[in-house]
Structures are given as structure tokens and as C-alpha cells.
Design a protein around this motif. Sequence first.
Motif, PDB file in Angstrom:
ATOM      1  N   SER A  51      47.363  51.225  28.908  1.00 19.69           N
ATOM      2  CA  SER A  51      48.225  50.191  28.249  1.00 19.69           C
ATOM      3  C   SER A  51      47.346  49.021  28.508  1.00 19.69           C
ATOM      4  CB  SER A  51      49.671  49.815  28.799  1.00 19.69           C
ATOM      5  OG  SER A  51      49.405  49.167  30.172  1.00 19.69           O
TER       6      SER A  51
ATOM      7  N   LEU B  54      47.760  45.913  29.338  1.00 16.43           N
ATOM      8  CA  LEU B  54      47.872  45.405  30.573  1.00 16.43           C
ATOM      9  C   LEU B  54      46.656  46.023  31.473  1.00 16.43           C
ATOM     10  CD1 LEU B  54      49.231  43.352  32.380  1.00 16.43           C
ATOM     11  CD2 LEU B  54      50.848  45.176  32.962  1.00 16.43           C
ATOM     12  N   TYR B  55      47.096  47.129  31.708  1.00 21.41           N
ATOM     13  CA  TYR B  55      46.106  47.638  32.699  1.00 21.41           C
ATOM     14  C   TYR B  55      44.633  47.961  32.333  1.00 21.41           C
ATOM     15  CZ  TYR B  55      50.189  48.488  35.560  1.00 21.41           C
ATOM     16  OH  TYR B  55      51.217  48.355  36.278  1.00 21.41           O
TER      17      TYR B  55
ATOM     18  N   GLY C  34      43.146  45.715  30.476  1.00 20.71           N
ATOM     19  CA  GLY C  34      42.324  44.457  30.183  1.00 20.71           C
ATOM     20  C   GLY C  34      42.282  43.783  31.668  1.00 20.71           C
ATOM     21  N   SER C  35      43.348  44.089  32.416  1.00 22.40           N
ATOM     22  CA  SER C  35      43.295  43.245  33.784  1.00 22.40           C
ATOM     23  C   SER C  35      43.092  44.080  35.033  1.00 22.40           C
ATOM     24  CB  SER C  35      44.698  42.707  34.075  1.00 22.40           C
ATOM     25  OG  SER C  35      45.417  42.537  32.807  1.00 22.40           O
ATOM     26  N   TYR C  36      42.988  45.396  34.808  1.00 26.98           N
ATOM     27  CA  TYR C  36      42.439  46.369  35.980  1.00 26.98           C
ATOM     28  C   TYR C  36      41.064  47.258  35.544  1.00 26.98           C
ATOM     29  CZ  TYR C  36      47.145  45.438  37.869  1.00 26.98           C
ATOM     30  OH  TYR C  36      48.352  44.722  38.337  1.00 26.98           O
TER      31      TYR C  36
ATOM     32  N   TRP D 292      32.780  44.758  37.623  1.00 22.32           N
ATOM     33  CA  TRP D 292      32.510  44.483  39.083  1.00 22.32           C
ATOM     34  C   TRP D 292      31.730  45.369  39.737  1.00 22.32           C
ATOM     35  CZ3 TRP D 292      35.846  40.360  37.488  1.00 22.32           C
ATOM     36  CH2 TRP D 292      35.417  39.245  37.964  1.00 22.32           C
TER      37      TRP D 292
ATOM     38  N   PHE E 131      34.922  39.990  29.397  1.00 16.50           N
ATOM     39  CA  PHE E 131      35.949  39.690  30.427  1.00 16.50           C
ATOM     40  C   PHE E 131      36.550  38.231  30.282  1.00 16.50           C
ATOM     41  CE2 PHE E 131      38.160  39.308  34.458  1.00 16.50           C
ATOM     42  CZ  PHE E 131      39.238  39.833  34.143  1.00 16.50           C
ATOM     43  N   TYR E 132      35.698  37.272  30.577  1.00 15.49           N
ATOM     44  CA  TYR E 132      36.237  35.923  30.566  1.00 15.49           C
ATOM     45  C   TYR E 132      36.296  35.328  29.327  1.00 15.49           C
ATOM     46  CZ  TYR E 132      36.115  35.727  35.644  1.00 15.49           C
ATOM     47  OH  TYR E 132      36.506  35.870  37.104  1.00 15.49           O
ATOM     48  N   ARG E 133      35.302  35.630  28.526  1.00 15.23           N
ATOM     49  CA  ARG E 133      35.193  34.728  27.355  1.00 15.23           C
ATOM     50  C   ARG E 133      35.009  33.324  27.299  1.00 15.23           C
ATOM     51  NH1 ARG E 133      38.326  38.082  22.680  1.00 15.23           N
ATOM     52  NH2 ARG E 133      39.988  37.941  24.258  1.00 15.23           N
TER      53      ARG E 133
ATOM     54  N   LEU F 165      38.667  43.966  44.456  1.00 17.47           N
ATOM     55  CA  LEU F 165      39.340  43.283  43.261  1.00 17.47           C
ATOM     56  C   LEU F 165      40.506  43.656  43.128  1.00 17.47           C
ATOM     57  CD1 LEU F 165      37.471  41.748  41.156  1.00 17.47           C
ATOM     58  CD2 LEU F 165      37.612  43.795  39.649  1.00 17.47           C
TER      59      LEU F 165
ATOM     60  N   PRO G   3      44.296  43.164  46.288  1.00 20.72           N
ATOM     61  CA  PRO G   3      44.884  42.068  46.648  1.00 20.72           C
ATOM     62  C   PRO G   3      46.181  41.764  45.469  1.00 20.72           C
ATOM     63  CG  PRO G   3      42.588  41.409  46.824  1.00 20.72           C
ATOM     64  CD  PRO G   3      42.808  42.750  46.198  1.00 20.72           C
ATOM     65  N   ILE G   4      45.558  42.221  44.126  1.00 21.55           N
ATOM     66  CA  ILE G   4      46.544  42.313  42.953  1.00 21.55           C
ATOM     67  C   ILE G   4      47.766  43.051  43.232  1.00 21.55           C
ATOM     68  CG2 ILE G   4      46.801  42.517  40.596  1.00 21.55           C
ATOM     69  CD1 ILE G   4      43.798  41.622  40.062  1.00 21.55           C
TER      70      ILE G   4
ATOM     71  N   THR H 270      49.897  41.820  45.961  1.00 23.77           N
ATOM     72  CA  THR H 270      50.913  40.750  45.591  1.00 23.77           C
ATOM     73  C   THR H 270      51.963  41.225  44.697  1.00 23.77           C
ATOM     74  OG1 THR H 270      48.905  39.483  45.551  1.00 23.77           O
ATOM     75  CG2 THR H 270      50.616  38.642  44.578  1.00 23.77           C
ATOM     76  N   ASN H 271      51.660  42.232  43.860  1.00 21.10           N
ATOM     77  CA  ASN H 271      52.925  42.537  42.938  1.00 21.10           C
ATOM     78  C   ASN H 271      53.767  43.556  43.858  1.00 21.10           C
ATOM     79  OD1 ASN H 271      51.837  41.439  40.786  1.00 21.10           O
ATOM     80  ND2 ASN H 271      50.608  43.121  40.271  1.00 21.10           N
TER      81      ASN H 271
END
Lengths: 409, 357
Positions: B44, B46-47, B49-51, B58, B247-249, B287, B290-291, B294-295
Motif C-alpha cells: 500500500s 502508506l507502507y 512511501g513511509s517504510y 538508508w 524521498f524528502y523532495r 529506521l 522506533p516507528i 511508537t505505533n
Amino acid sequence: MTFLRKLALTTALVAGLSAPVAAEDVKFGLLQDFTAVYTFVTGQYNQGQQDYLALANAEGTLGEGNTVTAIVRDTGNQPQRGIEAYNRAKEEGAILFDFLSTPVSAAILDQAQADKNVVITPAHGRGDASDGTVFPYVFPMMATYWAQAAALIEHMKNTGGLEGKKIAIVHIDSPFGREPGPILQALSEQEGFEFQAFPYASPGNEQSAAWSEVRRYRPDYVLIWGAGGGQAVSVRTAIQNGIAPEQIHSVIWLAETDAANVGPQMKGVKRFEATAAGTDHPIIQRIQEKVIDAGKGSGEAANVGNSYYNLGVATMAVAVEAARLGLETGQPLTGETLKAGFEKIAGYDAEGLMPPVTYTAEDHQGGGAGRVSEWDGEKWVPVSEWHAAYPDLIRQVIEKSAADYKAGH
Amino acid sequence: MFYRLSGTYHTSYQADRKLWKIPTDRRLVIALLVLALLAPLYVSPLYLGSYVLPWVIWSAAALSLTLLMGLAGQLHFGFAAVMAIGAYASIHLVRAGVPFELALLLSGLIAAVIGAVFGGAALRVKGLYLVMATLAMQYLVDWVVVNIPAISGGAHATLRTPAVSFLFMPIDSLASRYWLALGWAVLLTVFFMNVKRTSFGRALVAIRDKDFAAAVIGVDPFKTKLMAFFTSSFMGGVTGAILAFCFYRAVTPEQFGFNVSIQLVAMVLVGGLGSVIGSWLGAGFVLLAPIFLTNIISALAASGWVPVSQNFLSHLPLMIYGAMIIGFLLLEPLGLAKIYDNIRKYFLVWPFRHARS
């Protein structure tokens, strides 16, 4: 009695079920830095935000059956964690975001604009985002750093005059610390004062080098522009270098904790404030009564009424007001209708907690009003009235910077 | 059973020189590569783009650093600054009209030259002293970026990446950004595995183990150390550019601060010094752990399992994360790569007990 209550409850339930508009749960993403750089403000600020949302739910501010929920996550001030938290909260349905972190906000600004989600950057973030034509979904919502600098300069003008005076700006060596530069430049020509900048290295635990330079410069006024632990160091080192507390004027980031760290010498130091401090306000009183006393508070009760707590309350008061106005249209609330709700806010002052703000499609700062308050040894006492200083100049700077941003893409 | 090692013998030099000597390893790598290539189809946004995307980038950064720290043994605590040079150079080059493909290479070269200049310190000092010299690079680059508005992008120090295309593929959608990053990371992985088998790679290892012993056997420490810094900084510079564009853009100085350098060192150490798979695992761990934590903690708190204040709630994942790092390093000081290796060796001869390695 029981029967009557049951009957009333049943009637209410039936009425609720047959209401034409389904109850909506509005979600706000409060994805902030609780663990790294912004810890000096986030705890109290976020507590104020959550407590106000609890109050809004308890009072039904959003109208029948509608509720508002906060999605709270720690980002550790790391952009890549902010991006993850943003994407996740977006999937959970959040339509308003508050990152309270310059790097995280910067990394997400473009994406949020593309997703048409509202980002609020109260008292931090890019000043030029106040131009709603370039940043349609970003709301600085309160006085930007530029407006804060202008307000402090105007206060100096009103209290001791500016003609021929010398102002030292002692700031942290970062983009944030350099924000007041253009405003001082423009105003020094207009008002006939001279100024000099004295940067100190981040994070500002040691500033004696900068302040001995300041001492040699013999300023009439001093502006301090930092945040967190560095602020108390600034005030303390300034006084050690023979600068009177009355000469010191600070950016918004100076609060009760810093005063406690500096001690009794702090008396007389002035700062900019965008929201009133203290518990003597109707909203704060009701929070105390309906949220804190009811055991639903989100943190230590002692923080209620602190500067940053009240700042958090004010941000959510405005956001909930925008959501209420957005829901009034009868449409489901999305980022777009929430933005429209913001732009309908006119003269809202959170029952006196903040200056009246009015947002338009062009002005997302809401006028940029604020006031100056002074530490009297125990609390912050306002020494000027709510109003916006040099609004035309601020607007010019905002529009110029926003145009540069637009051209740079 | 899985590897069926008995019966696989290398009968030619060619077979013995393969990157993956055991057929099962080869098949595993091909399967992973296919899965990674097709990720945009089944992961998806979400995963992805962010994971997955940040993990891939990295990992490339960790590979670049581990060439220097793991193979050549030169400590570098300012590697985020190298990436910053690559990121800022690439954006300014593209804005000046240089094609993106060329800008990537040039930004790598600029980072390599500056990185090698600071690496010059390694010719004189070693160990902790070299750490200090590379720290100086971190702070110098930070200072230059923050204090020169022409580099940082004006008053707010945010520089947005222009729209670009790579070999006629517009780098715009999430999938295209992911594929470009994946391509670079795969290229670095293959390069790293091959460097280990070249005379240059062996020279690096010799320098790492004892530089004057290496000099005695004919390895020029001056040239080899500078080459190590140059190569690693080139890889890091291009990775920085990929990070900015994919990534950051929108680039800000904080994205390449000192804490990022420390994170990179942590990735390399937790993963396993000088290991390819360790770089991937280490980057993933540092990387993403921690995410995830936290979740998980937030979800537990939301369901009423952890009744604590927001402040403690935010610090709890960090405490667990710290304990996990210590735990992993106590359990296996050679890092996650060694843990993987132990498992693999166990299964090499499973159900028997003794591995031949």
C-alpha cells in the motif's frame, strides 16, 4: 424519575438516529516532537490541545453527536518519522495536522497541500505561509515570527522611543534565529534606529562570548531570539553582563519554566505573547471544571494556565471553531471544507483568550495581532493591548517571500 | 533440507568465483529482487512511501558508510554532511539546467572531492582522533549550509527539488521514485560485493587490519585511504541526492544534522561492520524499529493497556528501542548480519549439527 430519565434518553436516541446528518468524528493529527528538540513546549502545548478537545466533546461544541478526536504521535523531530506519522494519520482520516516542528512541517508541506489537508503552524513555521493564495492549506493562524518582531519593536517605540537608539538582537544561529532580520532591517530605516545581530551556537547552553560583545555594543534594547533551555541562559548571561531585565524583549518562547530557571532576577523581562497566560479565562475555567476536575485531563493539572498550555488551548479552539463552521454547511467535513471553515472565522477570540482573529483566502495569519507582557516575579502581566504592529510592512514581507517560494519550484 | 548443500561442489574456478555460490542463496536473492521490483503493485502507498522507500535509501547510505568504516576501518562521524553535499549539489545543478542523470554523477563527484579533502585527516590520525576530524566536517558543512542563503534556499532554508526525469522516466509518482532508489541501492549492493573481491578491496582490508603492515606488503596507505574516502563519499553523495529527490523532495539543513550521522553509524554497527546484508538489516532496524514501537505502544494505550501520560508514552518506545540495541549487541556483538549468518549456517546442514561454513 428513573422512568422519566429513561424516556428522555430513548427519545434522544431515536431523535439522534433519525437525524438527517450522520454524526461525524472529526480527526486532528497532533504529530509532535515529545522526545527531541521541542520538548520544552510540546508537553504543555499538547496537553492544552487535548484538554480543549475533551472540553469541546463534553460541551458538544461541534453540534449534535459530532465529536473530535486527536491522533497523537511522537515524531522525535525526525522528518522521516513525521512523514510516516502523517501518512498513517491521513489513512485514519485526519484532516488537520499540527507538527510543532520546523523540519517536519517543511518536509510535509508540499504533500499536505497536494492531499488538500490543513496544516496549522501556530507561532512557528514559515511566515510566508500566511499568504493563502500561495499556501492554500497552511494556516500560521497566529502572529508569525515577523509579526512578533514588529510587535516588540513597536513596544520599544511606545515605551522609550526608537530614534537614534541601539538594539542588539541576540539569536540562536539557525534559520529560526535569523527570522527577525528582514523586519529589523526595514524598520531601522523607517524608525531611525540602528541594530546589530549577535548569534550564538545551537543549542545555546553557553552564550558568554556573544553577550560580552553585546556589552561592548552598549544597546538600549535587547531582543532575544531562541527557544528552550537557551532562553534562560540568554536572560541570565545578559544580566551578568550588566543589561537590565527591563531592556530584554523576547520572542514568544519564554515561559514560566524559564522564569523558574532564571530566578528572581527575571522580574521585568518582557516577551511577546499571542495568547493570554493564567487561569483567569472562561475557557480555562471550564476546562478546569469539566475536564480536569472530572478526571479526564491528559496531563499534570499544575500545567493548566501556563503560557504554552494556553497556547495549545487557543490553537484547538480556533481549529474546532473552523470545524464547526465547516460542518454548518451540512457537507461532510474534509480538508477542503475545513479550510473553508477557517476562512469563515471572523473576529473569533476564544472568549478573550487571544486577540480576535479573522482569516480570509489571502490572509492565513489572521491579522497577526499580539501583545507584550512582563514577568512581575510570579506571573506574566500584559503591558500593551492586543493589536497588530506594522501590518502593511509584515504583509509586504509575506507576499515577497511567498512569491520567491512560488518562483523557486 | 532448504539448502541441500551436500552434492553442491564447485568443480571450476568460475563456479567458485560466483557471487552467490550456493544455488539456494541465488534463488533467494532473485526472489527478493523480484518481490522488491514488484513492491509498488502489492504494497500500500502508506507502507511503500513511509517504510520501504526510506529503508531502501538508508540502506544505500549505510552501504556507503560501511565501505569506509567496515572495509577500510576509517571511522566517520560526519557522513550526513557528505549526503548533504550531494543533496544540495544535485538540486542546484538541476536548477542550473544540468540533466538529472548528469547532476547525480556530478553531485557524487563534488561530495567525493570534499569528502576526500576531509579524509586527508585520516592520513595523520586514527581512531578517536579521526572521529573528531570527521565531526569537524559535520559542523563545518552544517554551518556553511545554514549561513549561506544561496545554498540553503533563502530565509526559511527550505529548498524544493525541481521536477526531473531519469532516463525518460519522470520522477514524480511514488512508484517511479521507489524504482530509482531501488535501482541505486541494488547497484551499490552489487558494487560492494564485488569490491570485496578486487585488489582495491583487499588493500582496504589490509589497511583496516594494520596500516603499516599493509605498507610493508606494498599497499600504499596514502592512496588507499584517500581512495576509500573518495569512493565512500561518492556513494554517499549520490545517495544524498536520491534521498532529496526521491524521498524528502524539500531539503532543509536539519535533515542532514549530526543526529543523522549518528543514526548512520548506528545502522552500520547494529547491522554488522562491513557486511552487505548487515547494512540492509541495520538500516531497517534503526529506521523502522522506533516507528513500529511508537505505533504499537500508541495502539496499546488507545485500547487502555498502558495507562500513562503522553510524555511517558512518547519516551517508552525509545526506552524499549535502547534496550533492544543493547540486547542485540550483547547477544551478538557482530551485529544483525551475524545473527542471520548463524541461522543460515544452522540450516545449511540441517538436520545435522555441524556447519562447514
